[in-house]
Design a protein around this motif. Structure first.
Motif, PDB file in Angstrom:
ATOM      1  N   GLY A 202       0.781  -1.227   0.000  1.00  6.14           N
ATOM      2  CA  GLY A 202       0.000   0.000   0.000  1.00  6.14           C
ATOM      3  C   GLY A 202       0.811   1.274   0.000  1.00  6.14           C
ATOM      4  O   GLY A 202       0.270   2.357   0.223  1.00  6.14           O
TER       5      GLY A 202
ATOM      6  N   VAL B  58       0.247   5.993  -1.267  1.00  7.70           N
ATOM      7  CA  VAL B  58      -1.141   6.451  -1.236  1.00  7.70           C
ATOM      8  C   VAL B  58      -1.153   7.891  -0.708  1.00  7.70           C
ATOM      9  O   VAL B  58      -0.370   8.234   0.180  1.00  7.70           O
TER      10      VAL B  58
ATOM     11  N   PHE C 170       0.326   3.158  -5.019  1.00  5.04           N
ATOM     12  CA  PHE C 170      -0.920   2.428  -4.787  1.00  5.04           C
ATOM     13  C   PHE C 170      -2.009   2.836  -5.769  1.00  5.04           C
ATOM     14  O   PHE C 170      -2.710   1.981  -6.326  1.00  5.04           O
TER      15      PHE C 170
ATOM     16  N   PHE D  34      -3.351  -3.790   1.040  1.00  5.91           N
ATOM     17  CA  PHE D  34      -2.358  -3.012   1.767  1.00  5.91           C
ATOM     18  C   PHE D  34      -2.095  -3.675   3.111  1.00  5.91           C
ATOM     19  O   PHE D  34      -2.923  -4.423   3.625  1.00  5.91           O
TER      20      PHE D  34
ATOM     21  N   HIS E 180      -6.505   4.420   2.298  1.00  9.26           N
ATOM     22  CA  HIS E 180      -6.565   3.413   1.232  1.00  9.26           C
ATOM     23  C   HIS E 180      -8.004   3.171   0.784  1.00  9.26           C
ATOM     24  O   HIS E 180      -8.269   2.979  -0.409  1.00  9.26           O
TER      25      HIS E 180
ATOM     26  N   CYS F  62     -11.080  -2.715  -1.345  1.00 11.97           N
ATOM     27  CA  CYS F  62      -9.793  -2.775  -0.648  1.00 11.97           C
ATOM     28  C   CYS F  62      -9.812  -3.901   0.368  1.00 11.97           C
ATOM     29  O   CYS F  62     -10.823  -4.113   1.054  1.00 11.97           O
TER      30      CYS F  62
END
Length: 369
Positions: free
Chosen positions: A227, A230, A246, A260, A281, A292
């Motif tokens: 991840g 981001v 990401f 992540f 995220h 996610c």
């Protein structure tokens, strides 16, 4: 029943699976499993295929299933540069003086067959990565030792390494292409390319995910990254120093969902930043219209509950989040306790009651709303 007979039985029984039974992305940025749209709770148990006593695999899967967890992430790789003694498992051998050998025997991929069959029997789903960024169980360093190269960048850009990597992917997928116990294929465990332009990993991920989809349209595919890269902060995890972006990776068409990880001890950040890490995220995933999964998270030490439970609660309640998988499940096996890296959570402990049992209640309550 021998492992060979077991593999034949699993392959035959799974060959007629309806397309509707394969896990997939459902509505509302959640997953659909067996015609039910849900937030999935899971765990990591990388060590499952490497047990010499098959009863230990059954024991661990029984405990995982009884806890209410649905998805288990376990290693689909085990690369060596020298043949181990008989009975010691390995999946792929890079030996001097000959081409790489993919081991489909009883000490090879038939160990993974047993895990897949056991998961199917218990209604569990598996996330299976094809290679490790790290040297544990071989990984990219093993390819580099055989083909040449000094850094992971060389692995991503080596045509010969990528050809063998895809050969291995093809063999593994061929064993389970019709098996609904596979939740998703994963390109790698924590792919990094330190100091590289983010295009290196992005191009490799686009090429590999496209290849996987070309040979297996049934199963989801994900990257397996941590991840990094981001938007939301200026601390180490948010940067692209590990060669990963990401948001850019999430936009790759043949990747079905984002992943992540979070290890505040190793990353030298405060555990209290975990909830924001999840939210940032989730926002990226919601913008990309892909789910996610908080795929790995853990803390060293005995008392984990107070610091980790907020991460779980945030994941359950945040738009864009579709699941979480703590690192990692442990158990008392015939050989003793399974691997403990300081993050492991064993049944019948205070941490288990909090991180697993209480979390199950929260997730179930949310599904009913």
């Amino acid at each position: 029943m021998t492992l060979v007979a077991l593999f034949a039985l699993v392959s035959f029984s799974a060959s007629f699976a309806s397309a509707s039974l394969f896990p997939k992305v459902g509505t509302g940025l959640k997953f659909e499993i067996e015609n039910t749209t849900t937030y999935v709770r899971g765990t990591n148990a990388y060590w499952l295929p490497f047990q010499n006593n098959l009863e230990d695999i059954d024991l661990a899967l029984d405990h995982i299933a009884a806890s209410g967890l649905k998805v288990v992430r376990t290693w689909g790789f085990n690369d060596v540069t020298e043949l181990p003694p008989p009975g010691v498992p390995y999946f792929q051998a890079f030996l001097r003086g000959g081409p790489p050998q993919i081991n489909t025997g009883p000490d090879g991929l038939q160990r993974l067959d047993y895990v897949v069959a056991g998961a199917a029997k218990r209604g569990l789903k598996l996330v299976i990565p094809f290679v490790n960024n790290w040297k544990d169980y071989g990984g990219m360093p093993t390819y580099l030792k055989y083909y040449g190269g000094l850094s992971n960048k060389d692995w991503y850009l080596s045509q010969r390494a990528q050809e063998q990597y895809q050969k291995y992917i093809n063999v593994v997928i061929g064993r389970y292409i019709n098996n609904t116990a596979i939740f998703a294929w994963e390109l790698a465990n924590e792919p990094r390319c330190q100091g590289c332009d983010t295009s290196v990993i992005a191009n490799w991920a686009a090429q590999t995910s496209r290849y996987i989809k070309s040979i297996d349209p049934n199963h989801m595919v994900t990257l397996g990254d941590e991840g990094h890269g981001v938007p939301g902060d200026s601390t180490y995890p948010y940067g692209t120093s590990e060669g990963s972006d990401f948001v850019k990776n999430l936009a790759i068409p043949d990747l079905d969902f984002g992943t992540f990880h979070f290890y505040p001890d190793a990353w030298h950040v405060k555990p209290e930043s975990g909830s924001k890490w999840v939210q940032d995220h989730a926002a990226a995933c919601a913008a990309a219209k892909k789910p996610c999964v908080f795929e790995e998270y853990g803390l060293n030490g005995a008392l984990k509950c107070a610091k980790m439970r907020p991460w779980q609660k945030t994941s359950i309640s945040t738009v864009g989040m579709a699941g979480d998988m703590y690192w990692q499940a442990g158990d008392a096996l015939s050989s003793g306790l399974s691997s403990d890296d300081g993050n492991t959570i064993y049944p019948n402990t205070e941490n288990y009651d909090c991180i697993v049992t209480e979390h199950a209640k929260d997730s179930t309550a949310r599904r009913r709303r």
